[in-house]
Design a protein around this motif. Structure first.
Motif, PDB file in Angstrom:
ATOM      1  N   ALA A   1      19.752 -10.575  17.960  1.00 43.71           N
ATOM      2  CA  ALA A   1      19.868 -11.813  18.730  1.00 43.71           C
ATOM      3  C   ALA A   1      20.045 -13.017  17.810  1.00 43.71           C
ATOM      4  CB  ALA A   1      18.645 -11.991  19.620  1.00 43.71           C
ATOM      5  N   GLU A   2      19.321 -13.041  16.699  1.00 48.43           N
ATOM      6  CA  GLU A   2      19.460 -14.130  15.730  1.00 48.43           C
ATOM      7  C   GLU A   2      20.875 -14.167  15.164  1.00 48.43           C
ATOM      8  OE1 GLU A   2      17.653 -15.535  11.394  1.00 48.43           O
ATOM      9  OE2 GLU A   2      16.638 -13.936  12.496  1.00 48.43           O
ATOM     10  N   PHE A   3      21.408 -13.000  14.829  1.00 50.60           N
ATOM     11  CA  PHE A   3      22.760 -12.913  14.293  1.00 50.60           C
ATOM     12  C   PHE A   3      23.786 -13.431  15.309  1.00 50.60           C
ATOM     13  CE2 PHE A   3      26.726 -10.475  13.909  1.00 50.60           C
ATOM     14  CZ  PHE A   3      27.115 -10.837  12.635  1.00 50.60           C
ATOM     15  N   VAL A   4      23.659 -13.011  16.540  1.00 52.34           N
ATOM     16  CA  VAL A   4      24.592 -13.454  17.581  1.00 52.34           C
ATOM     17  C   VAL A   4      24.494 -14.964  17.774  1.00 52.34           C
ATOM     18  CG1 VAL A   4      25.101 -13.333  20.057  1.00 52.34           C
ATOM     19  CG2 VAL A   4      24.718 -11.233  18.755  1.00 52.34           C
ATOM     20  N   ALA A   5      23.278 -15.490  17.785  1.00 52.92           N
ATOM     21  CA  ALA A   5      23.096 -16.941  17.954  1.00 52.92           C
ATOM     22  C   ALA A   5      23.738 -17.705  16.804  1.00 52.92           C
ATOM     23  CB  ALA A   5      21.607 -17.271  18.050  1.00 52.92           C
ATOM     24  N   LEU A   6      23.596 -17.202  15.590  1.00 54.73           N
ATOM     25  CA  LEU A   6      24.228 -17.856  14.440  1.00 54.73           C
ATOM     26  C   LEU A   6      25.743 -17.814  14.545  1.00 54.73           C
ATOM     27  CD1 LEU A   6      21.972 -16.531  11.537  1.00 54.73           C
ATOM     28  CD2 LEU A   6      22.169 -18.904  12.331  1.00 54.73           C
ATOM     29  N   ARG A   7      26.275 -16.696  15.006  1.00 56.30           N
ATOM     30  CA  ARG A   7      27.731 -16.559  15.154  1.00 56.30           C
ATOM     31  C   ARG A   7      28.277 -17.513  16.206  1.00 56.30           C
ATOM     32  NH1 ARG A   7      30.095 -12.059  12.020  1.00 56.30           N
ATOM     33  NH2 ARG A   7      31.800 -12.101  13.482  1.00 56.30           N
ATOM     34  N   ARG A   8      27.526 -17.730  17.234  1.00 56.82           N
ATOM     35  CA  ARG A   8      27.976 -18.631  18.305  1.00 56.82           C
ATOM     36  C   ARG A   8      27.952 -20.078  17.833  1.00 56.82           C
ATOM     37  NH1 ARG A   8      25.177 -15.505  23.283  1.00 56.82           N
ATOM     38  NH2 ARG A   8      26.749 -13.873  23.426  1.00 56.82           N
ATOM     39  N   LYS A   9      27.009 -20.418  16.943  1.00 54.19           N
ATOM     40  CA  LYS A   9      26.936 -21.770  16.404  1.00 54.19           C
ATOM     41  C   LYS A   9      28.073 -22.030  15.424  1.00 54.19           C
ATOM     42  CE  LYS A   9      21.964 -22.434  16.398  1.00 54.19           C
ATOM     43  NZ  LYS A   9      20.801 -22.583  15.530  1.00 54.19           N
ATOM     44  N   THR A  10      28.376 -21.012  14.613  1.00 58.35           N
ATOM     45  CA  THR A  10      29.383 -21.140  13.566  1.00 58.35           C
ATOM     46  C   THR A  10      30.465 -20.101  13.812  1.00 58.35           C
ATOM     47  OG1 THR A  10      27.573 -21.688  12.070  1.00 58.35           O
ATOM     48  CG2 THR A  10      29.722 -21.250  11.074  1.00 58.35           C
TER      49      THR A  10
END
Length: 93
Positions: free
Chosen positions: A81-90
């Motif tokens: 979930a953290e990885f996906v959230a980071l990808r969505r931000k950047t």
């Protein structure tokens, strides 16, 4: 309504999540597909988070969580979930 690990994998062990993800990745590969985001996640988990040991993430997480399979699985899913959230931000370049 909370659904247990068994709902997705058929069993209540962290190993069942490992089997599920390996089966999904193998199916994708054997059917000519490629999931670059999965590869990027594993690389991030290893190189950025240092959470992909040679013994297997499931072995380490189960140990880290005192043998609690649900907590170990949730630890892995929290990283996802953290990885996906980071990808969505950047967005990827």
């Amino acid at each position: 309504m909370k659904r247990g690990l068994w709902f997705a994998t058929g069993f209540d062990t962290v190993e069942s999540l490992v089997s599920f993800t390996r089966g999904w990745a193998s199916n994708t590969q054997f059917n000519g597909g490629e999931d670059q985001e999965w590869q990027d996640f594993l690389e991030w988990l290893d190189e950025v988070k240092h959470e992909l040991p040679l013994e297997g993430w499931h072995v380490k997480y189960l140990r880290d969580c005192g043998g609690d399979h649900e907590r170990a699985a949730l630890k892995f899913l929290d990283f996802a979930a953290e990885f996906v959230a980071l990808r969505r931000k950047t967005p990827a370049s």
